[in-house]
Design a protein around this motif. Structure first.
Motif, short mmCIF file in Angstrom:
data_model
loop_
_atom_site.label_atom_id
_atom_site.label_comp_id
_atom_site.label_asym_id
_atom_site.label_seq_id
_atom_site.Cartn_x
_atom_site.Cartn_y
_atom_site.Cartn_z
N GLU A 96 -2.97 -35.60 -16.01
CA GLU A 96 -3.28 -35.04 -14.70
C GLU A 96 -2.21 -35.43 -13.70
OE1 GLU A 96 -7.16 -36.02 -13.39
OE2 GLU A 96 -8.17 -35.11 -15.12
N GLN A 97 -2.25 -34.73 -12.59
CA GLN A 97 -1.28 -34.97 -11.54
C GLN A 97 -1.99 -35.51 -10.31
OE1 GLN A 97 0.70 -31.75 -8.94
NE2 GLN A 97 2.13 -32.01 -10.63
N ALA A 98 -1.49 -36.59 -9.78
CA ALA A 98 -2.04 -37.12 -8.54
C ALA A 98 -1.20 -36.62 -7.38
CB ALA A 98 -2.04 -38.65 -8.56
N LYS A 99 -1.83 -35.88 -6.50
CA LYS A 99 -1.11 -35.38 -5.34
C LYS A 99 -1.31 -36.35 -4.18
CE LYS A 99 -1.64 -30.59 -6.78
NZ LYS A 99 -2.14 -29.24 -6.43
N ASP A 100 -0.86 -35.93 -3.04
CA ASP A 100 -1.00 -36.77 -1.86
C ASP A 100 -2.42 -36.62 -1.32
OD1 ASP A 100 -0.80 -38.16 0.44
OD2 ASP A 100 0.76 -36.94 1.35
N TYR A 101 -3.37 -37.16 -2.09
CA TYR A 101 -4.77 -37.00 -1.70
C TYR A 101 -5.08 -37.69 -0.38
CZ TYR A 101 -5.68 -35.03 -6.28
OH TYR A 101 -5.68 -34.21 -7.38
N SER A 102 -4.39 -38.78 -0.12
CA SER A 102 -4.63 -39.48 1.13
C SER A 102 -4.36 -38.56 2.32
CB SER A 102 -3.76 -40.73 1.21
OG SER A 102 -3.93 -41.38 2.45
N THR A 103 -3.21 -37.89 2.29
CA THR A 103 -2.86 -36.99 3.39
C THR A 103 -3.81 -35.80 3.45
OG1 THR A 103 -0.53 -37.61 3.26
CG2 THR A 103 -1.04 -35.51 4.33
N ILE A 104 -4.11 -35.23 2.27
CA ILE A 104 -5.00 -34.07 2.22
C ILE A 104 -6.39 -34.42 2.74
CG2 ILE A 104 -6.17 -32.46 0.67
CD1 ILE A 104 -3.65 -32.52 -1.08
N PHE A 105 -6.93 -35.55 2.26
CA PHE A 105 -8.27 -35.95 2.68
C PHE A 105 -8.30 -36.26 4.18
CE2 PHE A 105 -9.53 -37.63 -1.80
CZ PHE A 105 -9.63 -36.32 -2.24
N ASN A 106 -7.25 -36.88 4.68
CA ASN A 106 -7.19 -37.18 6.11
C ASN A 106 -7.18 -35.89 6.94
OD1 ASN A 106 -6.72 -40.15 7.24
ND2 ASN A 106 -5.91 -40.08 5.15
N GLU A 107 -6.43 -34.89 6.46
CA GLU A 107 -6.40 -33.59 7.16
C GLU A 107 -7.78 -32.96 7.16
OE1 GLU A 107 -4.14 -31.84 8.70
OE2 GLU A 107 -2.23 -32.79 8.26
N GLN A 108 -8.43 -32.96 6.00
CA GLN A 108 -9.75 -32.34 5.90
C GLN A 108 -10.78 -33.05 6.77
OE1 GLN A 108 -9.64 -32.36 1.39
NE2 GLN A 108 -10.74 -30.44 1.71
N LEU A 109 -10.75 -34.37 6.74
CA LEU A 109 -11.74 -35.13 7.50
C LEU A 109 -11.50 -35.03 9.00
CD1 LEU A 109 -12.10 -38.23 5.16
CD2 LEU A 109 -13.88 -36.57 5.71
N TYR A 110 -10.23 -34.96 9.40
CA TYR A 110 -9.95 -34.77 10.83
C TYR A 110 -10.55 -33.44 11.29
CZ TYR A 110 -7.61 -34.49 15.33
OH TYR A 110 -7.37 -34.40 16.68
N ASN B 142 -21.27 -27.80 8.97
CA ASN B 142 -19.90 -27.98 8.49
C ASN B 142 -19.94 -28.59 7.10
OD1 ASN B 142 -18.85 -27.49 11.31
ND2 ASN B 142 -19.95 -29.41 11.65
N ILE B 143 -19.11 -28.07 6.21
CA ILE B 143 -19.07 -28.57 4.84
C ILE B 143 -17.62 -28.77 4.42
CG2 ILE B 143 -19.64 -28.11 2.42
CD1 ILE B 143 -21.97 -26.41 3.36
N ALA B 144 -17.34 -29.91 3.82
CA ALA B 144 -16.01 -30.17 3.27
C ALA B 144 -16.16 -30.63 1.83
CB ALA B 144 -15.29 -31.24 4.09
N THR B 145 -15.21 -30.26 0.99
CA THR B 145 -15.18 -30.72 -0.39
C THR B 145 -13.90 -31.51 -0.62
OG1 THR B 145 -16.46 -28.81 -1.14
CG2 THR B 145 -15.21 -30.01 -2.81
N LEU B 146 -14.06 -32.78 -0.95
CA LEU B 146 -12.91 -33.67 -1.14
C LEU B 146 -12.87 -34.09 -2.61
CD1 LEU B 146 -13.25 -33.66 1.96
CD2 LEU B 146 -12.67 -36.08 1.96
N ASN B 147 -12.35 -33.22 -3.44
CA ASN B 147 -12.30 -33.49 -4.88
C ASN B 147 -10.90 -33.92 -5.29
OD1 ASN B 147 -14.95 -32.88 -5.16
ND2 ASN B 147 -14.65 -30.91 -6.18
N GLN B 148 -10.87 -34.90 -6.18
CA GLN B 148 -9.59 -35.42 -6.65
C GLN B 148 -9.22 -34.85 -8.00
OE1 GLN B 148 -9.20 -39.61 -5.91
NE2 GLN B 148 -7.45 -39.82 -7.27
N SER B 149 -10.15 -34.19 -8.67
CA SER B 149 -9.86 -33.65 -10.00
C SER B 149 -9.77 -32.14 -9.95
CB SER B 149 -10.94 -34.08 -10.98
OG SER B 149 -12.22 -33.68 -10.55
#
Length: 520
Positions: free
Chosen positions: A368-382, A513-520
Motif C-alpha cells: 500500500e501507499q501512504a500519502k500525506d494523510y496528515s495534511t489531507i485529514f487536517n484539510e478535511q477537519l478544518y 455535516n459528514i466527513a470520511t477520513l479513511n487511510q485505506s
C-alpha cells in the motif's frame, strides 16, 4: 422530518421526536392500504383456524391487480415502470432520510385498523437496521397508540425465546416480529428444525408461521433478499404479501409509490450534502510513502520503504536501506517533510499483511501507499469544523442543535492520544475557533465537544473488524440510544466519531455535516 419536542430528564433537557402528518408519507401509507380496497375485515371468527390466527384475504387476484394499477396511475407511475405482475410483491420506493421506517410501521397500524390483519414480519438485512427499526418503534409507539388505540406486540426474534414466536402464531392481538434473514436461511436454524421436543403442535415453527399468512415488510431487500436461496426461504413462510421498501430496488415489481431523490431534495425532505475533495498537486512535496517489503531474519524484522529523497540532483522517489525501529525517515531521506515519521513498530506478516507504524500514528501496510494523510485529514477537519460552527449559529436561532459526523477506518487514529486524527482535530478546532470567535478554546471545551462509538473485542480492545461491528448489538444500542440525547442543546457533544463500517443507524436528523477520513 419529525418535529422535536422538549422534555425534562434530571438536569438535562432531552429532545423527543414528535409525529407529524407529512403528506408524502401519508400517500405512501395510503398507497399500500388501497391495494386491499374491498377486503373484508379479518375477525376471530373468519381468521382463526386450529388455534392459529391468520391473515385472510377475500379479494381475488383480479381485484388486487386492478387496485394496484389504479394506485400506480394515481401516483403518476407509468404501467411499464410499475412492472405490474400477478405476484404478491409490492414495491414502495422512498429516498433514504425520508422516514421510510416510520412509514411502514404506521402502515402496519393502518392495515390492522382497516382490515384486521394481525401478523407482520419486518425482515431486515443487518443487525444495524434491526436495531434501528426497534428503536423507531420504541420512540413512536406511545404516540401511535394514542392515535390508533392499539399497541402491537413488537419484538425481536430470538431463537432462545420461542415462547414469543408461539405467541406470534396464536395471538389475535397484532404481532410484529423483527428478524434478519439469517434467522431461517438454512435447514439447521431452529425455526426450520422439525425434530425438536418443543415443536408447535408437532410442526416446525416455520411451518406454523407459514399458516399465519403473515405480511412481510422487506427493508432494503436488495441487500441479500433476492438470492435464489433467500427467495426460497422467504417463500417457505408463505407470506400473504411482501411489501418491499427501498430507495434502490434491484427487483422492481408492482411499484405503487415512488419518492425519487430529486423529488425529496426539491421538496426539502432531505438535506443537501456538501463534499470536500482534497488532492495532492505537487507529489514530491507530499509525504507519500510505500512499504516495499519487510525482511525477516535473525532478530527483529526490518522494513524497506520507498519515499522522496532529497539528492544533489533533486527529489527522487526511491527505496530506503533496510530500516529498524526508531529509524527517523527525515534523516534517512534528507527530507524535512518526513520530520514526524519515526518508526515505532515493524510488524511481521503472519496471516495478513505486515505493516510499519510510525510514532505520529500513521500506519502503512505492505503493498500500500501512504500519502500525506496528515495534511489531507487536517484539510478535511478544518472544513468540517468551520462549516459546523457557521451552520451552528444559524440553526441555534431555530432551537436546532448542529451535529457533525466523522467516519474513520482505523480506530487507533483517533483513540490513541497522539493519533493522527485526534491531534488534527484538536489543532483545527483551535484554528477555526480562533478565526471565528477571536479567542482560544479551552482543552475542556474541545474534549467535551467530542463523542465516539467504536466496537470492542471480548478482551476489551477496540477493533477495526467490520464483521464484529456489524453484528455488535450492544454498540448499535449505544448509538441508537444516544441519538435522542445528542439532540439536546444542553449536551456538549457536537462532533461524533464512528467507524466507517457503522454507517447504517446514524440517520440522525441533526447531522448536518459528514466527513470520511479513511487511510485505506
Amino acid at each position: 422530518m419529525e418535529a422535536m419536542n422538549k422534555s425534562q430528564s434530571g438536569n438535562q433537557t432531552l429532545m423527543e421526536l414528535k409525529l407529524e402528518q407529512l403528506e408524502y408519507q401519508q400517500r405512501a401509507i395510503q398507497s399500500v392500504i388501497s391495494v386491499f380496497k374491498g377486503q373484508e375485515k379479518n375477525t376471530f371468527d373468519n381468521a382463526c383456524v386450529e388455534g392459529i390466527r391468520s391473515n385472510i384475504i377475500s379479494l381475488s387476484q383480479v381485484e388486487i391487480l386492478r387496485n394496484i394499477k389504479n394506485i400506480a396511475i394515481e401516483n403518476g407511475i407509468r404501467e411499464e415502470t410499475a412492472n405490474i405482475q400477478n405476484t404478491n410483491n409490492l414495491c414502495v420506493e422512498m429516498e433514504t432520510g425520508t422516514g421510510k421506517t416510520l412509514v411502514y410501521i404506521k402502515t402496519i397500524f393502518e392495515l390492522f385498523k382497516h382490515y384486521g390483519f394481525t401478523k407482520f414480519i419486518i425482515l431486515v438485512p443487518s443487525v444495524a437496521i434491526k436495531e434501528g427499526v426497534l428503536k423507531t418503534f420504541d420512540i413512536f409507539v406511545k404516540q401511535l397508540e394514542d392515535i390508533y388505540n392499539i399497541k402491537p406486540n413488537c419484538f425481536e426474534y430470538d431463537s432462545k425465546k420461542l415462547s414469543k414466536v408461539k405467541r406470534f402464531i396464536e395471538e389475535q392481538h397484532p404481532q410484529i416480529m423483527v428478524m434478519t434473514l439469517q434467522s431461517f436461511n438454512s435447514d439447521d436454524r431452529i425455526l426450520n428444525q422439525a425434530q425438536r421436543e418443543d415443536l408447535f403442535s408437532n410442526m416446525a415453527y416455520i411451518e406454523a408461521i407459514a399458516r399465519t399468512n403473515t405480511i412481510i415488510i422487506m427493508d432494503e431487500p436488495q441487500e441479500g433478499m433476492d438470492t435464489p436461496n433467500s427467495i426460497e426461504r422467504i417463500k417457505s413462510i408463505n407470506p400473504l404479501f411482501k411489501i418491499r421498501y427501498s430507495a434502490t430496488h434491484k427487483v422492481l415489481t408492482n411499484l405503487i409509490y415512488r419518492l425519487t431523490p430529486f423529488d425529496s431534495y426539491k421538496q426539502g425532505f432531505v438535506k443537501k450534502i456538501e463534499v470536500l475533495t482534497v488532492s495532492e498537486k505537487n507529489d514530491e512535496a507530499s509525504m507519500k510513502i510505500e512499504l516495499s517489503k519487510i525482511e525477516l531474519g535473525k532478530g527483529e524484522p526490518k522494513a524497506v520503504l520507498k519515499a522522496w529523497h532529497l539528492t544533489s540532483s533533486g527529489f527522487k522517489f526511491k527505496d530506503t536501506k533496510k530500516l529498524e525501529k526508531k529509524a527517523a525517515l527525515q534523516n534517512i531521506t534528507n527530507n524535512i517533510i518526513y520530520k514526524d515519521y519515526v518508526i515505532e513498530q515493524i510488524a511481521r506478516p503472519i496471516r495478513g499483511k505486515g505493516f510499519v507504524k510510525f510514532k505520529n500514528g500513521a500506519v502503512i501496510y505492505e503493498g500500500e501507499q501512504a500519502k500525506d494523510y496528515s495534511t489531507i485529514f487536517n484539510e478535511q477537519l478544518y472544513w468540517l469544523i468551520d462549516t459546523h460552527f457557521r451552520k451552528k449559529e444559524k440553526l441555534k436561532e431555530k432551537g436546532i442543535k448542529c451535529l457533525s459526523l466523522t467516519f474513520i477506518d482505523r480506530v487507533d487514529n483517533y483513540i490513541n492520544p497522539d493519533g493522527i486524527i485526534r491531534t488534527a482535530f484538536i489543532e483545527q478546532y483551535k484554528n477555526v475557533y480562533k478565526n471565528i470567535f477571536g479567542k482560544e478554546p479551552t482543552l475542556q471545551e474541545i474534549e467535551q465537544s467530542q463523542g465516539y462509538y467504536f466496537a470492542k473485542t471480548g478482551k476489551g480492545d477496540y477493533t477495526d473488524n467490520e464483521h464484529s461491528m456489524r453484528n455488535n448489538k450492544e454498540l448499535y444500542d449505544l448509538i441508537l440510544k444516544s441519538k435522542e440525547k445528542l439532540l439536546s442543546i444542553d449536551n456538549p457533544v457536537e462532533f461524533i466519531f464512528s467507524h466507517s463500517a457503522l454507517g447504517v443507524g446514524w440517520d440522525n436528523p441533526n447531522v448536518f455535516n459528514i466527513a470520511t477520513l479513511n487511510q485505506s
